[in-house]
Design a protein around this motif. Sequence first.
Motif, PDB file in Angstrom:
ATOM      1  N   ASP A  21       5.067   4.101  -6.961  1.00  0.00           N
ATOM      2  CA  ASP A  21       5.078   3.936  -8.347  1.00  0.00           C
ATOM      3  C   ASP A  21       6.532   4.048  -9.060  1.00  0.00           C
ATOM      4  O   ASP A  21       6.939   3.241  -9.867  1.00  0.00           O
ATOM      5  CB  ASP A  21       4.231   4.765  -9.034  1.00  0.00           C
ATOM      6  CG  ASP A  21       2.583   4.568  -8.786  1.00  0.00           C
ATOM      7  OD1 ASP A  21       2.283   3.163  -8.353  1.00  0.00           O
ATOM      8  OD2 ASP A  21       1.744   5.184  -9.166  1.00  0.00           O
TER       9      ASP A  21
ATOM     10  N   PRO B 198       2.561  -0.254  -5.228  1.00  0.00           N
ATOM     11  CA  PRO B 198       2.388   0.880  -6.215  1.00  0.00           C
ATOM     12  C   PRO B 198       0.960   0.722  -6.485  1.00  0.00           C
ATOM     13  O   PRO B 198       0.198  -0.036  -6.085  1.00  0.00           O
ATOM     14  CB  PRO B 198       3.065   0.250  -7.544  1.00  0.00           C
ATOM     15  CG  PRO B 198       3.260  -1.190  -7.293  1.00  0.00           C
ATOM     16  CD  PRO B 198       3.432  -1.723  -5.726  1.00  0.00           C
ATOM     17  N   SER B 199       0.287   1.780  -7.276  1.00  0.00           N
ATOM     18  CA  SER B 199      -1.079   2.019  -7.568  1.00  0.00           C
ATOM     19  C   SER B 199      -1.607   0.861  -8.337  1.00  0.00           C
ATOM     20  O   SER B 199      -2.665   0.627  -8.526  1.00  0.00           O
ATOM     21  CB  SER B 199      -1.195   3.255  -8.204  1.00  0.00           C
ATOM     22  OG  SER B 199      -0.405   3.518  -9.654  1.00  0.00           O
ATOM     23  N   SER B 200      -0.478   0.220  -9.302  1.00  0.00           N
ATOM     24  CA  SER B 200      -0.931  -1.221 -10.000  1.00  0.00           C
ATOM     25  C   SER B 200      -1.076  -2.124  -9.324  1.00  0.00           C
ATOM     26  O   SER B 200      -1.533  -3.178  -9.732  1.00  0.00           O
ATOM     27  CB  SER B 200      -0.227  -1.156 -10.976  1.00  0.00           C
ATOM     28  OG  SER B 200       1.202  -1.430 -10.302  1.00  0.00           O
TER      29      SER B 200
END
Length: 369
Positions: A238, A269-271
């Motif tokens: 992230d 990333p976590s998104s």
Amino acid sequence: MSKKIISAVLAVLMMSSTAALAASAAEVEAEKSTGATGTFKFDMGDWDHSHDVSFYIWAKSADGSDTKYGSKSGWVDGNNWGSKKTFGTKVEGEDGIVESYEIEWLDGYDTFCIMYDPTTGFQTYNCIITENAIGDTCRVTGEEVENPEDSEKKAAVVAFDNAGDCGPQLVVTSTGNIVGTALAPNENGALTLAKFVYNGLEIKDDGTVVSAQDKSGVDKVTEEKMVNAISAYGTDADTVWAEFQNLKGQEGFEDYDKKESAAKKFINPSSAGDDSSSEAASDSDKDDDASSSSSSSSTTTTTTTGTATTKKSSTAAATTAAASTTNTSSTASAEAGAATGDTTGTSAFAVVLVVAAATMLLARKKVEE
């Protein structure tokens, strides 16, 4: 008579302003130094002791915008790889021990060294050197690692006897592998990885974006390599992704929009995969931006390496007004002072200009009378 007085006054004022600016420049240079200067030694080990050893030393600013190169004459701007001015001095009575030229540590800069034999081409790997290296000795450990710039070459690792914070620099090589163990004191590891991903992506003729390949045919960027790199640098996906997004709009990253999607896949990333929420957030940001723009139209914001800098339009107006009463050199001096945070020379020069203007007005009035 009045013309002679005016000429004399202007001459004195010009000399004063020049002295003030010179003093200001000297103060800026002094601020760059940490005050630490000294040398360190290198044990040549199995190297041919009859050959000269080049101490290739460089210092890089925290944001990477400036690099200085060491020499017997002090820091220079041009890359001086292999120059005789970088050769060390063999220590009398100590076979195979070579001493570096004197180094001055610069505040806010990371300093590195490579010992290099110009005759054979043999070299050591990038080594971080701090002020603790002064008076210490480094030696070849026997380990060899991939040369960061050329995967087909190897470089010898060195270690210092006592300076524990000096050691092989942590680097992502041209093949995406990790070598070294020591992160430079001022380095932003997440930003380093973000830039590596950007530069490691290639735009094909059909517009698709893929990992570029090292000259050995190895992909520079893969998801697995990024996982390893993120772990080695002690950061997370992230944070790396946030630094990557900050590259948008910066000089040298003009293909950001084309590479963004591929980069997100590799950084993961976590998104990642939550595009719908990202788009909704983007629309919300646009609405917020529009609202902010209507309520504060005189303010502009630019983002560079994650740092937001707000500039008021009133400042621009003041600068324009000042420019109309000063010449080009005085404007350049003011900008230089602002860039370094040192306004001593600028303030002095401003006072000089005011005095000069007042003197000329009084003299002119006298002539008219």
